[in-house]
Scaffold this motif. Structure first.
Motif, PDB file in Angstrom:
ATOM      1  N   ASP A 117       0.289   4.113   1.539  1.00 57.98           N
ATOM      2  CA  ASP A 117       0.359   4.701   2.880  1.00 57.98           C
ATOM      3  C   ASP A 117       0.308   3.596   3.924  1.00 57.98           C
ATOM      4  OD1 ASP A 117       0.348   7.438   1.957  1.00 57.98           O
ATOM      5  OD2 ASP A 117      -1.791   7.169   1.526  1.00 57.98           O
ATOM      6  N   TRP A 118       1.328   3.540   4.743  1.00 57.76           N
ATOM      7  CA  TRP A 118       1.398   2.529   5.803  1.00 57.76           C
ATOM      8  C   TRP A 118       0.773   3.038   7.095  1.00 57.76           C
ATOM      9  CZ3 TRP A 118       7.085   0.273   5.667  1.00 57.76           C
ATOM     10  CH2 TRP A 118       7.236  -0.520   4.526  1.00 57.76           C
ATOM     11  N   ASN A 119      -0.029   2.207   7.726  1.00 51.88           N
ATOM     12  CA  ASN A 119      -0.552   2.486   9.057  1.00 51.88           C
ATOM     13  C   ASN A 119       0.285   1.685  10.047  1.00 51.88           C
ATOM     14  OD1 ASN A 119      -2.053   3.110  11.310  1.00 51.88           O
ATOM     15  ND2 ASN A 119      -3.784   1.777  10.791  1.00 51.88           N
ATOM     16  N   LYS A 133      11.437   5.518   3.626  1.00 55.61           N
ATOM     17  CA  LYS A 133      10.780   6.598   4.374  1.00 55.61           C
ATOM     18  C   LYS A 133      10.879   6.389   5.890  1.00 55.61           C
ATOM     19  CE  LYS A 133       6.734   7.844   2.902  1.00 55.61           C
ATOM     20  NZ  LYS A 133       5.264   7.840   2.649  1.00 55.61           N
ATOM     21  N   TYR A 134      10.724   5.142   6.341  1.00 51.46           N
ATOM     22  CA  TYR A 134      10.658   4.889   7.780  1.00 51.46           C
ATOM     23  C   TYR A 134      12.010   4.564   8.417  1.00 51.46           C
ATOM     24  CZ  TYR A 134       5.621   5.269   7.693  1.00 51.46           C
ATOM     25  OH  TYR A 134       4.345   5.774   7.579  1.00 51.46           O
ATOM     26  N   ASN A 192       8.602   2.975   0.799  1.00 46.04           N
ATOM     27  CA  ASN A 192       8.171   3.188   2.175  1.00 46.04           C
ATOM     28  C   ASN A 192       9.221   2.717   3.178  1.00 46.04           C
ATOM     29  OD1 ASN A 192       5.735   4.491   1.838  1.00 46.04           O
ATOM     30  ND2 ASN A 192       4.536   2.615   1.714  1.00 46.04           N
ATOM     31  N   GLU A 200       0.834  -1.199   0.000  1.00 40.53           N
ATOM     32  CA  GLU A 200       0.000   0.000   0.000  1.00 40.53           C
ATOM     33  C   GLU A 200       0.869   1.249   0.000  1.00 40.53           C
ATOM     34  OE1 GLU A 200      -2.506  -0.343   3.383  1.00 40.53           O
ATOM     35  OE2 GLU A 200      -3.912  -1.742   2.414  1.00 40.53           O
ATOM     36  N   GLU A 205       8.054   8.148  10.830  1.00 37.56           N
ATOM     37  CA  GLU A 205       9.036   8.142   9.754  1.00 37.56           C
ATOM     38  C   GLU A 205      10.424   8.434  10.326  1.00 37.56           C
ATOM     39  OE1 GLU A 205       7.907  10.778   6.615  1.00 37.56           O
ATOM     40  OE2 GLU A 205       5.860   9.968   6.475  1.00 37.56           O
ATOM     41  N   GLN A 264       7.144   0.149  -4.496  1.00 33.69           N
ATOM     42  CA  GLN A 264       6.403   0.866  -3.462  1.00 33.69           C
ATOM     43  C   GLN A 264       6.823   0.398  -2.068  1.00 33.69           C
ATOM     44  OE1 GLN A 264       3.992   3.490  -3.808  1.00 33.69           O
ATOM     45  NE2 GLN A 264       4.596   3.568  -1.658  1.00 33.69           N
TER      46      GLN A 264
END
Length: 319
Positions: free
Chosen positions: A190-192, A226-227, A223, A188, A197, A219
């Motif tokens: 956007d990760w929940n 990003k984190y 992410n 996905e 981050e 993708q």
């Protein structure tokens, strides 16, 4: 007679120098392939690469992937759990108790194969966060928690399968003071996730990216970048091109180039070093290691030899 004459070599350092000794151990490391073996592997892949799935079934394999993995874990539960004792040999960064002082490790690059010195360190006054994507039922997380008594370590894990997360939470080794696992579709946009981050020290990708549609892999890496903290590390291990598992597929199981559906409808992709390099460096990572691990596994009872091919890599987020 010397009692140590037949002592089992340390894991990761067992090399087959005499072909007549092939059945002396259950496995051999870094086995070289000759040209004939490579050609036979290429031919097997050509023979099993014709795509015969209907568009409807291909759509189901993607859209119902979580259900197929839930069914897999519902059948197997945790009976296939194995302590990945090789983790700390291949990835010493996952041994937090040894990182209170700078640790020097060596890496091998895909392009020129030379050794490079890499240092990393961790201070005792900060939390070390490890995040495993595709944690399954804890095959990696539990060995880390068992090995380390570091009070500053916290391990996160996610999996596509809610059944896998349920099984893991029921394990007596699951300690909410030291780890947290949750359901996440890592493809996905956007990760929940329960962390911010730029907050993770190490991301673990072990035999999980291969289960994802190749078009969605970038993708996941985006992410991951990003984190991770600046200077954070990804450790990666997965199936390589011409692995035994790929050569065993029959005609009619191919989804696309080097991407297959197993009989239980879970999927698997087989990587090259170049693909891994492009995938990670394309999202901004710096390559520290990218190598092919060709391992010869032996069934001494049946006198069979089985060749495994894995890609192992380490990529760092720039500071």
């Amino acid at each position: 007679m010397d009692d140590n004459s037949d002592k089992r070599p340390q894991f990761g350092n067992r090399y087959l120098e005499n072909a007549e000794e092939v059945f002396k151990h259950n496995s051999w490391d870094n086995v070289e392939w000759d040209e004939d073996q490579e050609k036979k592997a290429q031919e097997k892949v050509r023979n099993n690469s014709q795509v015969t799935f209907t568009d409807e079934l291909l759509k189901s394999l993607e859209e119902d992937a979580d259900k197929h993995w839930d069914a897999f874990y519902d059948i197997h539960q945790n009976r296939f759990f194995k302590d990945r004792h090789w983790l700390f040999t291949e990835f010493p960064e996952l041994a937090p108790d040894n990182t209170s002082a700078p640790v020097r490790v060596f890496s091998e690059t895909a392009n020129h194969g030379n050794k490079q010195n890499t240092t990393f360190s961790s201070t005792n006054d900060t939390i070390r966060n490890i995040f495993e994507i595709g944690c399954g039922v804890g095959n990696t997380i539990f060995p880390i928690l068992q090995y380390s008594q570091d009070p500053k370590l916290f391990v996160y894990g996610c999996d596509f399968s809610s059944k896998a997360i349920e099984i893991m939470k029921q394990n007596e080794l699951y300690n909410t003071d030291r780890c947290k696992v949750f359901v996440l579709d890592a493809t996905e946009a956007d990760w929940n996730v329960p962390f911010k981050e730029n907050s993770i020290d190490i991301v673990v990708l072990i035999f999980v990216l291969s289960a994802i549609d190749p078009q969605k892999m970038p993708q996941v890496i985006k992410n991951t970048f990003k984190y991770l903290k600046p200077g954070g590390l990804v450790v990666f291990r997965d199936y390589g091109l011409y692995d035994l598992a790929q050569l065993r597929f029959k005609k009619g199981r191919c989804i696309s180039n080097n991407f297959y559906a197993r009989g239980d409808k879970t999927r698997v992709y087989f990587f090259t070093q170049e693909e891994i390099n492009k995938l990670f460096t394309g999202e901004g990572f710096i390559e520290e290691q990218n190598l092919v691990d060709r391992r010869l596994q032996v069934n001494r009872g049946k006198m069979l030899t089985m060749y495994r091919v894995w890609i192992q890599a380490k990529y760092r987020k720039p500071v």
